[in-house]
Each structure stands twice: as C-alpha cells, then as structure tokens.
Scaffold this motif. Structure first.
Motif, mmCIF file in Angstrom:
data_model
loop_
_atom_site.group_PDB
_atom_site.id
_atom_site.type_symbol
_atom_site.label_atom_id
_atom_site.label_comp_id
_atom_site.label_asym_id
_atom_site.label_seq_id
_atom_site.Cartn_x
_atom_site.Cartn_y
_atom_site.Cartn_z
ATOM 1 N N GLU A 69 50.183 45.280 28.452
ATOM 2 C CA GLU A 69 51.474 44.639 29.030
ATOM 3 C C GLU A 69 51.191 43.237 29.499
ATOM 4 N N ALA A 70 52.180 42.586 29.804
ATOM 5 C CA ALA A 70 52.159 41.372 30.421
ATOM 6 C C ALA A 70 51.844 41.707 31.980
ATOM 7 N N SER A 71 51.238 40.300 32.541
ATOM 8 C CA SER A 71 50.647 40.751 34.222
ATOM 9 C C SER A 71 51.940 40.893 35.074
ATOM 10 N N GLY A 72 51.745 42.129 35.660
ATOM 11 C CA GLY A 72 52.903 42.492 36.684
ATOM 12 C C GLY A 72 52.531 41.905 37.974
ATOM 13 N N MET A 73 51.152 41.956 38.098
ATOM 14 C CA MET A 73 50.675 40.995 39.299
ATOM 15 C C MET A 73 51.206 39.442 39.688
ATOM 16 N N LEU A 74 50.931 38.833 38.474
ATOM 17 C CA LEU A 74 51.568 37.501 38.775
ATOM 18 C C LEU A 74 52.979 37.425 38.634
ATOM 19 N N ALA A 75 53.725 38.296 38.029
ATOM 20 C CA ALA A 75 55.361 38.611 37.923
ATOM 21 C C ALA A 75 55.936 38.767 39.276
ATOM 22 N N GLY A 116 45.296 41.386 29.177
ATOM 23 C CA GLY A 116 44.734 42.505 30.090
ATOM 24 C C GLY A 116 44.141 41.911 31.212
ATOM 25 N N PHE A 117 45.019 41.256 31.806
ATOM 26 C CA PHE A 117 44.639 40.550 33.269
ATOM 27 C C PHE A 117 44.733 41.601 34.207
ATOM 28 N N ASP A 118 45.747 42.517 34.493
ATOM 29 C CA ASP A 118 45.659 43.479 35.361
ATOM 30 C C ASP A 118 44.992 44.625 35.222
ATOM 31 N N GLU A 119 44.714 45.102 34.032
ATOM 32 C CA GLU A 119 43.728 46.200 33.495
ATOM 33 C C GLU A 119 42.308 45.428 33.854
ATOM 34 N N LYS A 120 41.966 44.425 33.780
ATOM 35 C CA LYS A 120 40.705 44.046 34.224
ATOM 36 C C LYS A 120 40.171 43.995 35.571
ATOM 37 N N ILE A 121 41.601 43.725 36.247
ATOM 38 C CA ILE A 121 41.438 43.592 38.018
ATOM 39 C C ILE A 121 41.109 45.213 38.234
ATOM 40 N N GLN A 122 42.227 45.964 37.866
ATOM 41 C CA GLN A 122 42.160 47.272 38.308
ATOM 42 C C GLN A 122 40.692 48.159 37.847
ATOM 43 N N SER A 123 40.214 47.390 37.005
ATOM 44 C CA SER A 123 38.782 48.263 36.471
ATOM 45 C C SER A 123 37.741 47.549 37.358
ATOM 46 N N GLY A 124 37.844 46.576 38.377
ATOM 47 C CA GLY A 124 36.915 45.885 39.193
ATOM 48 C C GLY A 124 36.419 44.629 38.545
ATOM 49 N N GLY A 125 37.139 44.090 37.670
ATOM 50 C CA GLY A 125 36.659 42.768 37.091
ATOM 51 C C GLY A 125 37.259 41.551 37.899
ATOM 52 N N GLN A 126 36.805 40.387 37.725
ATOM 53 C CA GLN A 126 37.028 39.164 38.119
ATOM 54 C C GLN A 126 38.285 38.652 37.735
ATOM 55 N N ALA A 127 39.121 38.224 38.699
ATOM 56 C CA ALA A 127 40.596 37.667 38.339
ATOM 57 C C ALA A 127 40.309 36.159 38.056
ATOM 58 N N GLN A 128 40.678 35.898 36.767
ATOM 59 C CA GLN A 128 40.785 34.593 36.304
ATOM 60 C C GLN A 128 41.926 34.219 35.527
ATOM 61 N N LEU A 129 42.280 33.112 35.668
ATOM 62 C CA LEU A 129 43.625 32.452 35.040
ATOM 63 C C LEU A 129 43.083 31.037 34.412
#
Length: 391
Positions: A69-75, A116-129
């Motif tokens: 889904e689209a990023s809920g964190m950014l929303a 997959g921005f949110d999924e990447k963060i939730q799995s411990g990845g680095q946040a990038q835009l």
C-alpha cells in the motif's frame, strides 16, 4: 604654556576661517550619513518579520503493483496541523506529472515515495525519500526542512531500536515536560536593534574623526612648504611648542566636530546614541588621540606633504572598509581582518552602546582601543625625538 595656547588659538582661527575645511568636517559627514542611511535602510535595522508562504508540494505516493500500500507514515505526517501553515500537500499520480508541475510553477517542491516505504521501515531498513527541488530557494528550504526532519526522526528511531531494544518506544511515548522547546532571544535590552542611519552615523563619525590627523599633516607641512617654519624658528618659540600648539588646536576643533555630529544626527535623523554619554565621549577622545598620533608618525617620516596625505588617506579608507564601516561585510571577515583596525573597536563598542548592552561587554573594546592609543602615542614621541620638526 602661554606660547602654546597662543599657537593653539591661531590654529583654531585658521581652521574656522577655511570654508572648505568646515564643509568637509561638518556638512560632508552629515550628507553621507543621510544618503547611506536612507539608501540602505531596507537591508539593515528594524524590519518587520518576513512571512513565509505555503509551499505547494507534489506527493507521489503510489500503491505498488506487488500489493504494498501507499505509505501511511507519510500520510500521517501530512495530516499534522502544525504543517498546514507551511505546506500544501497535493497528491500526484506520477513522477512525470510532478516534474511537469515543477517546471510550470504549479508545485514548489516534489516528494517521491518509493514502493514499500512503510514495510521497509518496519523490517528495520533505512528510511529514504526522493526529493525534487523547485525554482524557489525559500520553498526548497522550507519543504526540505520538514521532510529531512521526518526522515531523521525515523532513522533515529530505527537506530535506537537496534541498540536499546523495544523499550525505547515506551520511554519515547512517556509524557514530557510541557512548554516550548525553543525560546527566542532578543539582541540587546528590550529587543533594540540599530537602524541603517545609526550604523552609518557611527561609521562616518569614526571615519571623519580619524581624518582629523590629515589636518595635522596639512598644517605641519604647510609651515615647511611655505617656508614659514624658518622664520618661526628665529623667534623665541621652540619647535616643540609649535608642534604641541598645532596638535591642541586641531584636537579642539575635532572634539567640536564630533560633538556637533552626534547632536545633529540625533536631532535631524533621530539617531539614538545609547545611554552612556560619558563612555561615548571617552571613545571619541581615544579615536582623536589615535588619529593625531598616527598622523604624526607618518608625517615625520614622510618627505613631502602629498605622500603623507596619500598614505593617511589610504590607511583610513582601508580601515573603514575592512571594519565593515562602508558596507555590511560577513561577520567572519569583520571579526578576523577587522580586529586589526581602529575603526573596528570603536564601531562595535558604540553600536553596543546603542543596543544598551551591559558595560562588561563594552570594556574589552575600551581596553584594546586604549592600548592602541598608548602604542601610537609612544611611537609619536619616539618619532619626534628621532626626526624632529624643523625646516
């Protein structure tokens, strides 16, 4: 002593009778203060706070074809009421549409959210835009600050989780101390700030007080070039008496010049010179002493009046420029090269007085300027004993 006072009185009469000299001493600095203060009033002094317009930000936050889904964190970030004053988020279908809007000026900034921005963060990845800058530098700065802070916060949380474990989230969620995290301070007592007229009133007054030394040079060399020094030497007048009398006469007219400039700038231009008049007078006297002694040293070691006048003029103009007295210069430059000038210590001290700064912050300038005067006074005595004043 009577001879010295007589020579001083004669020097005063000579200076007062010269119309060109009076115009240069009194009218010219007032005209310069008025012109510079008026023309540069928009770039310094008291100004209304700058307003920042809302930035139209194109948000490309697609749903991944793989099912993410689209990023809920950014929303959630864009829903914060604090951001409504800075940003106007506008959903955009594609990167191409965002770039087209940036070119036409429809958007001021663009944010591309990777799938997959949110999924990447939730799995411990680095946040990038991905950010695409617009045409307006201020819009880029405002929007960039918001989204950079958003990424920094996410990445900081990720790092804390790795090092400290899940307990860090519980600690971060605990209620903090109420109140503002940042407090805005004010420069000077009561939020005072000097205007362009005040700045150039100080700068030009200091510069023209330093020019009093040029009058010393002209007067001393006139006696030589007109061959009147030979006749004076045949009279019961010592060279030292003539020398001191001329210096005192020029010092008196320069003190009157400084007083007149301070009073007239206050009456005509509303310049507030601060609440320490005695300290202001002391600084003016030190400037005059520094000017007279510096000119004596240069005059005694110069072969002609023209060369001495040229050297003194170049030194005064250079010191005024380097100290930031002619045009606002970067603080790094003024506080490095400027500290080697007389103007710097006098200018900064008087500006502090205008801001009603505490005495403890002004005394270092007074000490340095006093040491400069003592050094120049000693150099003037040495020069006179070494060279002397004779035809």
């Amino acid at each position: 002593m009577k001879t010295i006072l007589t020579i001083m009185a004669y020097e005063l009469r000579r200076l007062v009778r010269s119309r060109s000299n009076l115009l240069n001493m009194f009218l010219l600095p007032l005209v310069l203060i008025f012109l510079l203060g008026s023309s540069l009033s928009s770039v310094m002094g008291d100004k209304a706070p700058s307003s920042i317009e809302q930035v139209r930000v194109a948000i490309v936050n697609p749903t991944n074809s793989g099912g993410s889904e689209a990023s809920g964190m950014l929303a959630e970030l864009l829903k914060l009421p604090e951001l409504k004053e800075q940003l106007i988020p506008l959903e955009t279908e594609s990167r191409e549409e965002a770039e087209s809007g940036l070119r036409t000026g429809k958007y001021g900034y663009a944010v591309i959210v990777p799938p997959g921005f949110d999924e990447k963060i939730q799995s411990g990845g680095q946040a990038q835009l991905e950010f695409i800058l617009g045409k307006n530098r201020t819009d880029n700065l405002v929007a960039g600050t918001v989204f950079d802070n958003f990424l920094d916060t996410l990445n900081y949380t990720q790092s804390a989780l790795r090092v400290l474990g899940p307990e860090v989230l519980t600690a971060a969620a605990a209620p903090g101390v109420e109140g503002d995290s940042v407090q805005l301070g004010e420069l000077g007592k009561g939020g005072r700030s000097y205007t362009a007229s005040q700045f150039y009133a100080v700068s030009m007054t200091v510069m023209f007080l330093l020019y009093s030394g040029l009058t010393v040079t002209i007067s001393l060399f006139n006696e030589k070039e007109n061959h009147t020094l030979f006749r004076l030497s045949s009279m019961p007048v010592k060279a030292s008496q003539l020398f001191i009398g001329k210096m005192l006469g020029i010092a008196v007219i320069t003190i009157f010049q400084g007083t007149t400039l301070i009073v007239l700038t206050n009456l005509l231009f509303g310049v507030d010179w601060g609440n320490r008049p005695l300290l202001l007078i002391l600084f003016c006297l030190l400037i005059i002493i520094a000017s007279l002694t510096l000119s004596v040293v240069i005059t005694l070691f110069s072969k002609t009046g023209a060369s001495a006048r040229s050297v003194i003029t170049v030194i005064i103009v250079a010191m005024t420029f380097i100290s930031g007295g002619m045009a606002p210069l970067p603080e790094a430059w003024v506080n490095s090269a400027g500290i080697f000038t007389i103007n710097h210590w006098a200018l900064q001290a008087i500006l502090k007085m205008m801001l009603h700064t505490e005495l403890a912050q002004i005394l270092p300038n007074l000490l340095v300027l006093s040491l400069i005067c003592m050094a120049l006074f000693a150099a003037a005595i040495f020069s006179y004993r070494k060279v002397g004043y004779h035809g």
